[in-house]
Design an enzyme around this catalytic site. Sequence first.
Site, PDB file in Angstrom:
ATOM      1  N   HIS A  18       0.860  -1.193   0.000  1.00  0.00           N
ATOM      2  CA  HIS A  18       0.000   0.000   0.000  1.00  0.00           C
ATOM      3  C   HIS A  18       0.895   1.243   0.000  1.00  0.00           C
ATOM      4  O   HIS A  18       1.227   1.780   1.055  1.00  0.00           O
ATOM      5  CB  HIS A  18      -0.931  -0.010   1.219  1.00  0.00           C
ATOM      6  CG  HIS A  18      -1.982   1.061   1.208  1.00  0.00           C
ATOM      7  ND1 HIS A  18      -3.308   0.810   1.479  1.00  0.00           N
ATOM      8  CD2 HIS A  18      -1.915   2.388   0.948  1.00  0.00           C
ATOM      9  CE1 HIS A  18      -4.002   1.935   1.400  1.00  0.00           C
ATOM     10  NE2 HIS A  18      -3.158   2.926   1.087  1.00  0.00           N
ATOM     11  N   HIS A  20       1.171   4.900  -2.267  1.00  0.00           N
ATOM     12  CA  HIS A  20       0.736   5.804  -3.337  1.00  0.00           C
ATOM     13  C   HIS A  20       1.963   6.547  -3.853  1.00  0.00           C
ATOM     14  O   HIS A  20       2.668   7.202  -3.068  1.00  0.00           O
ATOM     15  CB  HIS A  20      -0.253   6.842  -2.801  1.00  0.00           C
ATOM     16  CG  HIS A  20      -1.490   6.250  -2.182  1.00  0.00           C
ATOM     17  ND1 HIS A  20      -2.632   5.997  -2.898  1.00  0.00           N
ATOM     18  CD2 HIS A  20      -1.754   5.860  -0.902  1.00  0.00           C
ATOM     19  CE1 HIS A  20      -3.562   5.490  -2.096  1.00  0.00           C
ATOM     20  NE2 HIS A  20      -3.047   5.392  -0.872  1.00  0.00           N
ATOM     21  N   ASN A  22       2.536   9.370  -5.506  1.00  0.00           N
ATOM     22  CA  ASN A  22       2.723  10.803  -5.237  1.00  0.00           C
ATOM     23  C   ASN A  22       2.712  11.162  -3.751  1.00  0.00           C
ATOM     24  O   ASN A  22       2.997  12.296  -3.389  1.00  0.00           O
ATOM     25  CB  ASN A  22       1.700  11.638  -6.013  1.00  0.00           C
ATOM     26  CG  ASN A  22       2.120  11.801  -7.463  1.00  0.00           C
ATOM     27  OD1 ASN A  22       3.075  12.514  -7.765  1.00  0.00           O
ATOM     28  ND2 ASN A  22       1.452  11.087  -8.360  1.00  0.00           N
ATOM     29  N   THR A 107      -2.737   7.131  -9.503  1.00  0.00           N
ATOM     30  CA  THR A 107      -3.955   7.540 -10.208  1.00  0.00           C
ATOM     31  C   THR A 107      -3.580   8.172 -11.545  1.00  0.00           C
ATOM     32  O   THR A 107      -2.991   9.260 -11.554  1.00  0.00           O
ATOM     33  CB  THR A 107      -4.722   8.603  -9.378  1.00  0.00           C
ATOM     34  OG1 THR A 107      -4.622   8.283  -7.986  1.00  0.00           O
ATOM     35  CG2 THR A 107      -6.165   8.716  -9.794  1.00  0.00           C
ATOM     36  N   ARG A 109      -3.654  10.536 -14.517  1.00  0.00           N
ATOM     37  CA  ARG A 109      -4.343  11.828 -14.654  1.00  0.00           C
ATOM     38  C   ARG A 109      -3.842  12.559 -15.898  1.00  0.00           C
ATOM     39  O   ARG A 109      -2.712  12.352 -16.339  1.00  0.00           O
ATOM     40  CB  ARG A 109      -4.156  12.690 -13.391  1.00  0.00           C
ATOM     41  CG  ARG A 109      -2.750  12.934 -12.977  1.00  0.00           C
ATOM     42  CD  ARG A 109      -2.645  13.817 -11.732  1.00  0.00           C
ATOM     43  NE  ARG A 109      -1.425  14.620 -11.810  1.00  0.00           N
ATOM     44  CZ  ARG A 109      -0.243  14.153 -11.475  1.00  0.00           C
ATOM     45  NH1 ARG A 109      -0.097  12.926 -11.009  1.00  0.00           N
ATOM     46  NH2 ARG A 109       0.837  14.929 -11.603  1.00  0.00           N
ATOM     47  N   GLY A 178      -8.611   8.180  -2.303  1.00  0.00           N
ATOM     48  CA  GLY A 178      -9.043   9.574  -2.303  1.00  0.00           C
ATOM     49  C   GLY A 178      -9.839   9.887  -1.041  1.00  0.00           C
ATOM     50  O   GLY A 178     -10.048   9.014  -0.190  1.00  0.00           O
ATOM     51  N   GLU A 208     -12.057   4.405   6.486  1.00  0.00           N
ATOM     52  CA  GLU A 208     -11.178   5.496   6.962  1.00  0.00           C
ATOM     53  C   GLU A 208     -11.964   6.476   7.817  1.00  0.00           C
ATOM     54  O   GLU A 208     -11.411   7.177   8.656  1.00  0.00           O
ATOM     55  CB  GLU A 208     -10.565   6.246   5.777  1.00  0.00           C
ATOM     56  CG  GLU A 208      -9.381   5.541   5.155  1.00  0.00           C
ATOM     57  CD  GLU A 208      -8.752   6.365   4.051  1.00  0.00           C
ATOM     58  OE1 GLU A 208      -7.761   7.053   4.318  1.00  0.00           O
ATOM     59  OE2 GLU A 208      -9.269   6.313   2.921  1.00  0.00           O
ATOM     60  N   ASP A 290       1.886   6.669   2.514  1.00  0.00           N
ATOM     61  CA  ASP A 290       2.512   7.830   1.867  1.00  0.00           C
ATOM     62  C   ASP A 290       3.795   8.149   2.636  1.00  0.00           C
ATOM     63  O   ASP A 290       3.801   9.011   3.506  1.00  0.00           O
ATOM     64  CB  ASP A 290       1.559   9.029   1.941  1.00  0.00           C
ATOM     65  CG  ASP A 290       0.235   8.769   1.235  1.00  0.00           C
ATOM     66  OD1 ASP A 290       0.236   8.665   0.000  1.00  0.00           O
ATOM     67  OD2 ASP A 290      -0.793   8.653   1.935  1.00  0.00           O
TER      68      ASP A 290
HETATM   69  P1  IMP Z   1      -1.121   9.237  -6.710  1.00  0.00           P
HETATM   70  O1  IMP Z   1      -2.299   8.351  -6.934  1.00  0.00           O
HETATM   71  O2  IMP Z   1       0.192   8.618  -7.110  1.00  0.00           O
HETATM   72  O3  IMP Z   1      -1.302  10.598  -7.321  1.00  0.00           O
HETATM   73  O4  IMP Z   1      -0.971   9.415  -5.118  1.00  0.00           O
HETATM   74  C1  IMP Z   1      -1.683  10.394  -4.381  1.00  0.00           C
HETATM   75  C2  IMP Z   1      -3.153  10.025  -4.272  1.00  0.00           C
HETATM   76  O5  IMP Z   1      -3.307   8.846  -3.462  1.00  0.00           O
HETATM   77  C3  IMP Z   1      -3.980  11.063  -3.545  1.00  0.00           C
HETATM   78  O6  IMP Z   1      -4.393  12.074  -4.414  1.00  0.00           O
HETATM   79  C4  IMP Z   1      -5.155  10.253  -3.002  1.00  0.00           C
HETATM   80  O7  IMP Z   1      -6.135  10.073  -4.004  1.00  0.00           O
HETATM   81  C5  IMP Z   1      -4.526   8.901  -2.736  1.00  0.00           C
HETATM   82  N1  IMP Z   1      -4.217   8.724  -1.295  1.00  0.00           N
HETATM   83  C6  IMP Z   1      -3.039   8.856  -0.684  1.00  0.00           C
HETATM   84  N2  IMP Z   1      -3.150   8.585   0.642  1.00  0.00           N
HETATM   85  C7  IMP Z   1      -4.423   8.248   0.841  1.00  0.00           C
HETATM   86  C8  IMP Z   1      -5.155   7.838   2.009  1.00  0.00           C
HETATM   87  O8  IMP Z   1      -4.660   7.721   3.145  1.00  0.00           O
HETATM   88  N3  IMP Z   1      -6.488   7.601   1.824  1.00  0.00           N
HETATM   89  C9  IMP Z   1      -7.093   7.693   0.619  1.00  0.00           C
HETATM   90  N4  IMP Z   1      -6.436   8.060  -0.484  1.00  0.00           N
HETATM   91  C10 IMP Z   1      -5.114   8.338  -0.381  1.00  0.00           C
HETATM   92 ZN    ZN Z   2      -3.826   4.885   1.014  1.00  0.00          ZN
END
Ligand code: IMP
Ligand code: ZN
Length: 349
Positions: A18, A20, A22, A107, A109, A178, A208, A290
């Site tokens: 888990h 992400h 960014n 995600t 984009r 998100g 959450e 993160d």
């Molecule tokens: P990305 O998908 O690589 O742009 O990573 C950032 C994105 O991950 C954020 O814009 C959120 O949509 C998602 N994200 C990161 N941490 C969390 C969390 O703790 N809960 C829900 N979504 C998260």
């Molecule tokens: Zn997460």
Amino acid sequence: MALALDSFCRELPKVELHAHLNGSLSRDTMLQLKRFHADSGLADQTNAFFDEFQVGAGDTRKLSDCFQVFSIAHTLTSTPETLALATTLTLQDFQDDGCCYLELRSTPRDTPHMTKVSYIETIIQTIQKSSRHLTMITRLIVSINRNSTCSEIDEITNLAIQYYKNYPDIVVGLEISGDPTVGSFQTFVPALNKARAAGLKISLHCGEVCNPQEVMDMLKFKPDRIGHGICIHPNYGGTDETWAKLCELKIPVEVCLTSNVNTKSSPDYDSHHFKHLYEAEIPVIICTDDKGVFSTSLSQEYRICAETFNLTPSKLARLSLNACQYIFADDTRKMLNDKLLNFINKNAL
Ligand code: IMP
Ligand code: ZN
């Protein structure tokens, strides 16, 4: 003793399920990315920039405010070049921390410089390139943000299916993330069913915030894994029914200790729901969520878990061993399992 535990947690081969992209950018990665954006007006705001990106333990921002920090990272990964650099450096960080298998999620984009297609292709190509010099195995989970429109949900799901078919050795799953206060799970169900029928594994950010109806709907969907799983036990905003359902289905939970504490989803480490999951023998996988935003690392999460819940090195190693069962890349499970068993035997754990 603290030092010994520290180095044990770094040396332990670990599985990150888990993370992400960014949210995982380290300070050093952000600095390198900023060099690519030197003429964007951000160059002189380094400190404010980092202060805003990082969410520490005493942060006064609410959970929903925390979602704004990702736009800071997004400004730095808006071109194929910077996205590739961010991915390369982040994979290296995880390997340097002793991670042997990573499921990175992100995600897709559209940006002024990139379409969703080039976003996903850039990450896939970077994972392929990195695999030539890294020992860590990396797979990709495609994320859909809860704030997406119906057409975006369809678009990203179709992309995930298409790239899963073209790169089955890289793309393994689809996930929903998100701001949990936005959108409704039911909107995503048709797309998730389609992705699942095509062979993708599914992970859902679940519980959450307190929303027992949604938690129940998510559990009944039977995702392959859930993220966080906080508001499921009745002591944590769930109900007897949601907890009983999780205990019955034993869906593996990606647990992110520091993320939950720093966003105040959990008041402190001691009262984190990990102990309920662990005692109920619900599979748990220690993850970072993160690592850039929360200034942590996977080895630090293992150490915090051991210190908070009095886990011996043997129990920690078995947490990592068990995590191998729940990875989405079926073909690498045995190899990872053997790696962990070797480590356990070599260290007489
Ligand atoms: P990305 O998908 O690589 O742009 O990573 C950032 C994105 O991950 C954020 O814009 C959120 O949509 C998602 N994200 C990161 N941490 C969390 C969390 O703790 N809960 C829900 N979504 C998260
Ligand atoms: Zn997460």
